[in-house]
Structures are given as C-alpha cells and as structure tokens.
Design a protein around this motif. Structure first.
Motif, PDB file in Angstrom:
ATOM      1  N   UNK A   1       0.790  -1.232   0.000  1.00 59.27           N
ATOM      2  CA  UNK A   1       0.000   0.000   0.000  1.00 59.27           C
ATOM      3  C   UNK A   1       0.821   1.280   0.000  1.00 59.27           C
ATOM      4  N   UNK A   2       2.137   1.178  -0.114  1.00 54.96           N
ATOM      5  CA  UNK A   2       2.985   2.354   0.044  1.00 54.96           C
ATOM      6  C   UNK A   2       2.547   3.524  -0.833  1.00 54.96           C
ATOM      7  N   UNK A   3       2.214   3.248  -2.079  1.00 58.72           N
ATOM      8  CA  UNK A   3       1.844   4.323  -2.998  1.00 58.72           C
ATOM      9  C   UNK A   3       0.442   4.873  -2.766  1.00 58.72           C
ATOM     10  N   UNK A   4      -0.310   4.242  -1.875  1.00 56.30           N
ATOM     11  CA  UNK A   4      -1.664   4.727  -1.611  1.00 56.30           C
ATOM     12  C   UNK A   4      -1.828   5.244  -0.193  1.00 56.30           C
ATOM     13  N   UNK A   5      -0.752   5.209   0.590  1.00 56.04           N
ATOM     14  CA  UNK A   5      -0.826   5.708   1.960  1.00 56.04           C
ATOM     15  C   UNK A   5      -0.205   7.095   2.037  1.00 56.04           C
ATOM     16  N   UNK A   6      -0.735   7.863   2.946  1.00 58.62           N
ATOM     17  CA  UNK A   6      -0.290   9.231   3.133  1.00 58.62           C
ATOM     18  C   UNK A   6      -0.018   9.417   4.617  1.00 58.62           C
ATOM     19  N   UNK A   7       1.062  10.099   4.950  1.00 57.80           N
ATOM     20  CA  UNK A   7       1.387  10.373   6.345  1.00 57.80           C
ATOM     21  C   UNK A   7       1.403  11.878   6.554  1.00 57.80           C
ATOM     22  N   UNK A   8       0.782  12.291   7.671  1.00 59.24           N
ATOM     23  CA  UNK A   8       0.754  13.701   8.025  1.00 59.24           C
ATOM     24  C   UNK A   8       1.691  14.011   9.200  1.00 59.24           C
ATOM     25  N   UNK A   9       2.566  13.096   9.562  1.00 59.70           N
ATOM     26  CA  UNK A   9       3.510  13.348  10.651  1.00 59.70           C
ATOM     27  C   UNK A   9       4.283  14.629  10.363  1.00 59.70           C
ATOM     28  N   UNK A  10       4.313  15.548  11.307  1.00 61.27           N
ATOM     29  CA  UNK A  10       5.131  16.748  11.176  1.00 61.27           C
ATOM     30  C   UNK A  10       4.588  17.815  10.247  1.00 61.27           C
ATOM     31  N   UNK A  11       3.442  17.593   9.620  1.00 56.27           N
ATOM     32  CA  UNK A  11       2.849  18.624   8.757  1.00 56.27           C
ATOM     33  C   UNK A  11       2.291  19.718   9.666  1.00 56.27           C
ATOM     34  N   UNK A  12       2.644  20.959   9.397  1.00 61.49           N
ATOM     35  CA  UNK A  12       2.356  22.033  10.340  1.00 61.49           C
ATOM     36  C   UNK A  12       1.018  22.733  10.145  1.00 61.49           C
ATOM     37  N   UNK A  13       0.369  22.509   9.010  1.00 65.03           N
ATOM     38  CA  UNK A  13      -0.935  23.149   8.824  1.00 65.03           C
ATOM     39  C   UNK A  13      -1.901  22.181   8.175  1.00 65.03           C
ATOM     40  N   UNK A  14      -3.160  22.316   8.558  1.00 66.35           N
ATOM     41  CA  UNK A  14      -4.210  21.502   7.958  1.00 66.35           C
ATOM     42  C   UNK A  14      -4.322  21.815   6.467  1.00 66.35           C
ATOM     43  N   UNK A  15      -4.095  23.061   6.097  1.00 68.11           N
ATOM     44  CA  UNK A  15      -4.143  23.435   4.670  1.00 68.11           C
ATOM     45  C   UNK A  15      -3.121  22.619   3.872  1.00 68.11           C
ATOM     46  N   UNK A  16      -1.904  22.466   4.413  1.00 68.08           N
ATOM     47  CA  UNK A  16      -0.886  21.667   3.728  1.00 68.08           C
ATOM     48  C   UNK A  16      -1.285  20.193   3.696  1.00 68.08           C
ATOM     49  N   UNK A  17      -1.849  19.698   4.808  1.00 65.86           N
ATOM     50  CA  UNK A  17      -2.272  18.297   4.860  1.00 65.86           C
ATOM     51  C   UNK A  17      -3.351  18.025   3.822  1.00 65.86           C
ATOM     52  N   UNK A  18      -4.284  18.964   3.673  1.00 68.39           N
ATOM     53  CA  UNK A  18      -5.356  18.775   2.697  1.00 68.39           C
ATOM     54  C   UNK A  18      -4.826  18.861   1.268  1.00 68.39           C
ATOM     55  N   UNK A  19      -3.812  19.692   1.033  1.00 67.11           N
ATOM     56  CA  UNK A  19      -3.193  19.748  -0.294  1.00 67.11           C
ATOM     57  C   UNK A  19      -2.510  18.420  -0.606  1.00 67.11           C
TER      58      UNK A  19
END
Length: 200
Positions: A76-94
């Motif tokens: 699943x590596x190419x279909x998983x997303x990690x938000x560890x250390x992402x500083x804004x929800x806007x960046x996470x949503x992008x």
C-alpha cells in the motif's frame, strides 16, 4: 569506574519496586551504571564526565520501536499518506488532494496514524465537507490516534453505509462534523486537566 554521563537533580521513574524513583543516573559505555540519589551517583564523576543538571525536570528514556509493517507497507505504500510533522491543515489537505489524484480506482486513500490535530496551526481536524471536496469519488480513510477514523462520503458508499445503518459492534458512527469537533474538545479538556494535575 568513572561515568561518561551523569544526569542529576532530575526526576526518574525506575520501575524498580525497591527503588521506584531517583534523582540521578550515571551512564557508562551506553549502559546505566548507577541509579539513585544525587549524592550516591555524583562520586562516579570524573574529569571527563559530562554532567547535566536537569533542574528537577522529568527525564524519559529514548524509545525505539522495532516493529515493521513490511507487507502492508509494500502493498500500500503508494496509496498511503502520512501527516507526521505537517504544520498546517491546509498543507495536509493539499497533500490529500494530490494523493487522491494519483490513486487509481477503486483503491482507497489512507492517511495513517502518527499525527494529531494539535500539530496543525488550525488546531483541528478536517471536516467531512473538506474531505469530500478534495475526494468526491475516491474513498478516503483518515486514521486518527489509532482509535477512530474519518471517512468521506465515497468511503461510506463503498462499504454500503447509509443514513440508517446501525453502529458497528463496539463502535460509533458519528455522522455530524460538529459532533466530532465537540467530542474532540471534550477529550482535549479532560487531557489538559489530567496533564495539569501531574505537571507539578
């Protein structure tokens, strides 16, 4: 024996019933060689010993998690997303929008653990409407704190959940984003109270 490092004037929980707390530790060749009171440990200091005054702060050991999810990661590596250390929800949503764009149907996009709403500048999780906006047709599963998940409308369609679907055994379907936010605020308030009581 002269210690390489001494941490003194600290607070240590030893998990040793005969000596449950300590204020100092000595470390030599990467191993704890003494654990106890400052006056018991400081005689191990030599000219080359690095002494760190913790100023009554609590010290925790570094923890190494030695397990791997090799099969799941490989599949699943190419279909998983990690938000560890992402500083804004806007960046996470992008990031989520970009992952949705490269995930082939009928695969799901999975945001897997390791993040908290409190790391984001916005101090909140995405709303279901925000997730639906970036992924109207791709099922999205956002694992939060390993005890719950956010699913978008496409994910509910994929599993056959409708408005009247009963809660699963041992679980709860919270369909209202405001209810999720209110529950998160309650959890945060209780956590802050617990931490505040134990901070002294």
């Amino acid at each position: 024996m002269t210690a390489d490092f001494i941490l003194r004037s600290g607070r240590f929980t030893t998990l040793d019933r005969s000596n449950p707390t300590a204020t100092a530790v000595a470390i030599t060749d990467g191993r704890f060689t003494s654990v106890g009171r400052d006056e018991d440990v400081m005689p191990l200091a030599g000219a080359s010993t690095l002494i760190i005054d913790l100023k009554r702060r609590r010290a925790l050991p570094g923890l190494i998690d030695n397990h791997l999810h090799i099969i799941r990661g490989g599949l699943n590596f190419n279909m998983e997303l990690r938000w560890d250390g992402v500083l804004s929800l806007a960046d996470a949503m992008a990031m989520l929008k970009q992952q949705v764009a490269i995930t082939p149907p009928p695969q799901w996009v999975r945001v897997v653990g390791g993040f908290t709403a409190h790391q984001f500048a916005e101090k909140r999780l995405p709303t279901i409407d925000e997730i639906n906006a970036v992924a109207p047709d791709t099922p999205v599963f956002i694992l939060h704190l390993y005890d719950r998940a956010l699913l978008n409308a496409a994910a509910f369609r994929a599993v056959g959940y409708v408005k009247d679907t009963p809660d699963p055994p041992g679980g709860e379907i919270v369909r209202d984003g405001a209810a999720v936010a209110a529950r998160d605020r309650r959890i945060r308030r209780v956590a802050d109270e617990v931490v505040g009581r134990h901070r002294a």
